[in-house]
Design a protein around this motif. Sequence first.
Motif, PDB file in Angstrom:
ATOM      1  N   THR A  11       0.840  -1.200   0.000  1.00  0.00           N
ATOM      2  CA  THR A  11       0.000   0.000   0.000  1.00  0.00           C
ATOM      3  C   THR A  11       0.875   1.250   0.000  1.00  0.00           C
ATOM      4  O   THR A  11       0.674   2.155  -0.804  1.00  0.00           O
ATOM      5  N   SER A 126      -3.967  -3.370   0.447  1.00  0.00           N
ATOM      6  CA  SER A 126      -3.922  -4.084  -0.828  1.00  0.00           C
ATOM      7  C   SER A 126      -4.044  -5.593  -0.654  1.00  0.00           C
ATOM      8  O   SER A 126      -3.934  -6.328  -1.628  1.00  0.00           O
ATOM      9  N   VAL A 144      -6.967  -1.037  -2.268  1.00  0.00           N
ATOM     10  CA  VAL A 144      -6.220  -0.321  -3.296  1.00  0.00           C
ATOM     11  C   VAL A 144      -5.549  -1.366  -4.178  1.00  0.00           C
ATOM     12  O   VAL A 144      -4.997  -2.350  -3.687  1.00  0.00           O
ATOM     13  N   HIS A 170     -10.254   0.845  -5.270  1.00  0.00           N
ATOM     14  CA  HIS A 170      -9.632   2.048  -5.819  1.00  0.00           C
ATOM     15  C   HIS A 170      -8.339   1.643  -6.521  1.00  0.00           C
ATOM     16  O   HIS A 170      -7.624   0.754  -6.050  1.00  0.00           O
ATOM     17  N   SER A 172      -5.578   3.204  -6.660  1.00  0.00           N
ATOM     18  CA  SER A 172      -4.373   3.571  -5.911  1.00  0.00           C
ATOM     19  C   SER A 172      -4.775   4.281  -4.619  1.00  0.00           C
ATOM     20  O   SER A 172      -5.952   4.615  -4.426  1.00  0.00           O
ATOM     21  N   LEU A 173      -3.791   4.540  -3.782  1.00  0.00           N
ATOM     22  CA  LEU A 173      -4.049   5.311  -2.570  1.00  0.00           C
ATOM     23  C   LEU A 173      -4.490   6.730  -2.929  1.00  0.00           C
ATOM     24  O   LEU A 173      -5.333   7.313  -2.259  1.00  0.00           O
ATOM     25  N   PHE A 176      -8.109   6.551  -3.629  1.00  0.00           N
ATOM     26  CA  PHE A 176      -8.844   6.472  -2.365  1.00  0.00           C
ATOM     27  C   PHE A 176      -8.982   7.863  -1.756  1.00  0.00           C
ATOM     28  O   PHE A 176     -10.064   8.260  -1.326  1.00  0.00           O
TER      29      PHE A 176
END
Length: 193
Positions: A11, A126, A144, A170, A172-173, A176
């Motif tokens: 993550t 993740s 993610v 999502h 990616s972070l 998010f």
Amino acid sequence: MKLAILDRDGTLNPLGDEYITSPEEWTPVPGALEAIARLNHAGWHVVVATNQPGLGRGLFDVVALNAIHAKMHRQLAAMGGRIDAVFYCPHAADEECSCRKPAPGLLEQICDRYGAERSEVQVVGSCAAHLQAGSALGAQLHLVCTGRSADVDAVATALPAGVPPGTRMHASLGDFASHLLPAAPGSRPPVPA
């Protein structure tokens, strides 16, 4: 309290073939530190909850783990962000403990420390184990698609195996953070192509 609990490996930093055992081996996932800074600027507290069985196996010690996290904190500070705390489980999978995810022990400790309402906490990671711990906590769950979930399509309708129902996906972070944060005043939503 606005609280997001993030997993670390996959993550915040890419997964490697082996454990990250020194600060030199730690690098951020592109855009992850910027996403945390955006969350912080919007009033969110960010805490990391991570399984670190390499400690129990003697692959690295607490001094090395603290040095890895110090590098993470420095790089994040350079972006104008912060991680409030890092909670970790040092136990191997075969040890019986309540803190190794998917058990919710680490996340419960975080909620107790911050006085957070568990149903309002955002749990982001993740991997299924992190999200299973969040589900046991009663938190809001976010997958993610990085790290262990890098091959998952964030717009797919089916969640990967082991990921609790109701988990939002999502890419990616950063995605998010965009989902969680209101659009800046005067900004326009993207126009569909």
